[in-house]
Design a protein around this motif. Structure first.
Motif, PDB file in Angstrom:
ATOM      1  N   ALA A   1       0.817  -1.205   0.000  1.00 55.81           N
ATOM      2  CA  ALA A   1       0.000   0.000   0.000  1.00 55.81           C
ATOM      3  C   ALA A   1       0.855   1.261   0.000  1.00 55.81           C
ATOM      4  O   ALA A   1       0.464   2.289  -0.551  1.00 55.81           O
TER       5      ALA A   1
ATOM      6  N   MET B   1       4.285   2.856  -3.498  1.00 52.23           N
ATOM      7  CA  MET B   1       4.394   3.930  -4.487  1.00 52.23           C
ATOM      8  C   MET B   1       4.953   5.204  -3.852  1.00 52.23           C
ATOM      9  O   MET B   1       5.821   5.852  -4.417  1.00 52.23           O
ATOM     10  N   LEU B   2       4.445   5.531  -2.645  1.00 53.18           N
ATOM     11  CA  LEU B   2       4.948   6.733  -1.965  1.00 53.18           C
ATOM     12  C   LEU B   2       6.418   6.548  -1.603  1.00 53.18           C
ATOM     13  O   LEU B   2       7.237   7.456  -1.791  1.00 53.18           O
TER      14      LEU B   2
ATOM     15  N   TRP C   1       8.501   6.942  -4.610  1.00 51.51           N
ATOM     16  CA  TRP C   1       8.566   8.353  -4.998  1.00 51.51           C
ATOM     17  C   TRP C   1       9.619   9.080  -4.151  1.00 51.51           C
ATOM     18  O   TRP C   1      10.394   9.893  -4.662  1.00 51.51           O
ATOM     19  N   ILE C   2       9.661   8.757  -2.856  1.00 47.51           N
ATOM     20  CA  ILE C   2      10.646   9.409  -1.983  1.00 47.51           C
ATOM     21  C   ILE C   2      12.060   8.972  -2.372  1.00 47.51           C
ATOM     22  O   ILE C   2      12.994   9.781  -2.355  1.00 47.51           O
TER      23      ILE C   2
ATOM     24  N   MET D   1      13.009  11.075  -5.243  1.00 49.07           N
ATOM     25  CA  MET D   1      13.377  12.433  -4.829  1.00 49.07           C
ATOM     26  C   MET D   1      14.814  12.454  -4.293  1.00 49.07           C
ATOM     27  O   MET D   1      15.558  13.400  -4.535  1.00 49.07           O
TER      28      MET D   1
ATOM     29  N   CYS E   1      17.018  12.365  -7.107  1.00 47.55           N
ATOM     30  CA  CYS E   1      17.012  13.701  -7.706  1.00 47.55           C
ATOM     31  C   CYS E   1      18.069  14.577  -7.034  1.00 47.55           C
ATOM     32  O   CYS E   1      18.757  15.358  -7.704  1.00 47.55           O
ATOM     33  N   LEU E   2      18.227  14.412  -5.710  1.00 45.95           N
ATOM     34  CA  LEU E   2      19.235  15.198  -4.993  1.00 45.95           C
ATOM     35  C   LEU E   2      20.648  14.801  -5.436  1.00 45.95           C
ATOM     36  O   LEU E   2      21.531  15.662  -5.551  1.00 45.95           O
TER      37      LEU E   2
ATOM     38  N   ALA F   1      21.210  16.538  -8.543  1.00 48.42           N
ATOM     39  CA  ALA F   1      21.383  17.970  -8.294  1.00 48.42           C
ATOM     40  C   ALA F   1      22.826  18.274  -7.905  1.00 48.42           C
ATOM     41  O   ALA F   1      23.426  19.249  -8.369  1.00 48.42           O
TER      42      ALA F   1
ATOM     43  N   MET G   1       4.566  -0.311 -12.238  1.00 47.62           N
ATOM     44  CA  MET G   1       4.271   1.107 -12.001  1.00 47.62           C
ATOM     45  C   MET G   1       5.489   1.816 -11.401  1.00 47.62           C
ATOM     46  O   MET G   1       5.758   2.974 -11.714  1.00 47.62           O
TER      47      MET G   1
ATOM     48  N   SER H   1       7.821   2.403 -14.148  1.00 43.60           N
ATOM     49  CA  SER H   1       7.292   3.500 -14.959  1.00 43.60           C
ATOM     50  C   SER H   1       7.739   4.844 -14.408  1.00 43.60           C
ATOM     51  O   SER H   1       8.243   5.706 -15.136  1.00 43.60           O
ATOM     52  N   MET H   2       7.599   4.999 -13.079  1.00 47.03           N
ATOM     53  CA  MET H   2       8.030   6.256 -12.459  1.00 47.03           C
ATOM     54  C   MET H   2       9.537   6.460 -12.641  1.00 47.03           C
ATOM     55  O   MET H   2       9.993   7.562 -12.965  1.00 47.03           O
TER      56      MET H   2
ATOM     57  N   HIS I   1      10.294   7.445 -16.375  1.00 47.31           N
ATOM     58  CA  HIS I   1       9.918   8.831 -16.693  1.00 47.31           C
ATOM     59  C   HIS I   1      10.811   9.814 -15.943  1.00 47.31           C
ATOM     60  O   HIS I   1      11.145  10.887 -16.462  1.00 47.31           O
ATOM     61  N   PHE I   2      11.212   9.436 -14.729  1.00 51.04           N
ATOM     62  CA  PHE I   2      12.106  10.290 -13.948  1.00 51.04           C
ATOM     63  C   PHE I   2      13.453  10.454 -14.668  1.00 51.04           C
ATOM     64  O   PHE I   2      14.015  11.551 -14.723  1.00 51.04           O
TER      65      PHE I   2
ATOM     66  N   VAL J   1      13.156  12.975 -17.247  1.00 44.93           N
ATOM     67  CA  VAL J   1      13.181  14.331 -16.686  1.00 44.93           C
ATOM     68  C   VAL J   1      14.629  14.767 -16.436  1.00 44.93           C
ATOM     69  O   VAL J   1      15.013  15.897 -16.747  1.00 44.93           O
TER      70      VAL J   1
END
Lengths: 133, 211
Positions: free
Chosen positions: B29, B32-33, B36-37, B40, B43-44, B47, B184, B187-188, B191-192, B195
């Motif tokens: 459950a 996915m969250l 996503w974290i 992120m 992503c750092l 960066a 899924m 998929s994220m 696509h990330f 980006v």
């Protein structure tokens, strides 16, 4: 009377069509949203490449600014249409995590570039170290 | 009203600070969250690599500059490959929602081929640069360039490994709930990476050619 029942029927219908899978999990895309996103990102990729490869705008600073703005727009397009970002998925926690990350990225990028740029400027002419105490 | 409730809780023998009835968490459950974290935090990492490139990108050490090395036509082709792989992965997700396993596998395979083409073009570019003597050891610009673009390429490589793994999983066990969740997540991830590539081609290649 007839209009009343008509409206009621429409409300019932829209409820029935909507209520199947609208929980607060991850959002899904549709064929239309994927195609819109793809079309936009093709344009937003092609334009900066065309600008730089042909040198249509003589002023390089203006070209660089346009390229950067188009990239920022394209990132938002990808986030919305491909990664299905919205304020509702996972009760808004994905958006919160992303806002936090964006803040961190902006601080790290601008901070590094700003500090190191000034360091470079100050270091460029060799200071006379013999004058130092 | 609020006063009454406060009084009741104070009069109780012990204040309770937690919810007694633990509601059950269905498996996956929060995946996915959590994923996503993870993205992120990834992503750092990027960066930091972008910041490093931004600081060191102008230090050529009398070596080759972006203008001498980059071929924008090749980069445009590369970008097209990654963009096409993004939309084909989108199609894979749409067919997955309709539970069409054959079509899902087909779109995943096409996505993999586009990803492979992207990696092939990138490695060709790297090999060409290294052949010309523009190795990571040559200058700070090239060190930071290879670190940034190489890290992205490594992510795409692992994405491809993951893609093949999930295709095997889907072939063996079908589109089960667990496999849908995994697809899924990928998929994220995919696509990330697209980006991040927007940042790479803008910041490194296009702005590098303007410098």
């Amino acid at each position: 009377m007839t209009t009343d029942s008509h409206v009621e029927a429409r409300i019932l219908h829209s409820d029935g069509g909507h209520g199947h899978d609208d929980h607060d999990g991850a959002a899904h895309g549709s064929l239309k949203s994927y195609l819109i996103g793809f079309g936009l990102s093709v344009i937003l990729t092609a334009v900066p490449f065309w600008l730089v490869m042909t040198g249509t705008i003589a002023d390089k600073a203006v070209t660089a600014l346009i390229v950067l703005v188009l990239a920022a727009v394209q990132i938002v397009v990808h986030m919305v249409y491909f990664l299905h970002m919205n304020t509702r998925s996972e009760n808004g926690w994905t958006m919160m995590a992303m806002i936090f990350t964006v803040v961190m990225v902006v601080i790290a990028l601008t901070g590094s570039l700003w500090v190191m740029h000034h360091l470079n400027i100050n270091m460029m002419p060799m200071h006379d170290m013999s004058q130092m105490p | 009203m609020s006063v009454a409730t406060t009084r009741i809780s104070v009069q109780g023998s012990e204040p309770i600070f937690h919810v007694i009835d633990e509601h059950d968490h269905p498996e996956g459950a929060s995946t996915m969250l959590g994923f996503w974290i993870y993205l992120m935090s990834d992503c750092l990492i990027f960066a930091m690599l972008f910041a490093t490139y931004g600081v060191l990108g102008g230090n050529y050490a009398a070596g080759p500059a972006p203008r001498d090395l980059f071929d924008l036509k090749l980069v445009a082709l590369n970008t097209t490959m990654l963009l096409l792989s993004s939309i084909t992965y989108g199609f894979a997700m749409l067919t997955m929602e309709k539970s069409k396993i054959g079509q899902t596998q087909l779109w995943l395979a096409i996505t993999g081929l586009f990803g492979l083409a992207f990696l092939g073009i990138e490695l060709t570019e790297f090999a060409h640069m290294i052949h010309e003597g523009a190795t990571p050891q040559r200058s700070a610009f090239l060190s930071s360039f290879f670190t940034l673009v190489g890290t992205h390429g490594l992510h795409v490589t692992f994405g491809l490994v993951w893609l093949v793994t999930l295709m095997v999983q889907t072939a063996r066990f079908g589109l089960t709930t667990a496999n849908r969740r995994r697809l899924m997540c990928l998929s994220m991830f995919w696509h990330f990476l697209d980006v991040v590539w927007i940042g790479v081609f803008t910041f490194v290649y296009l702005l590098g050619m303007l410098r």
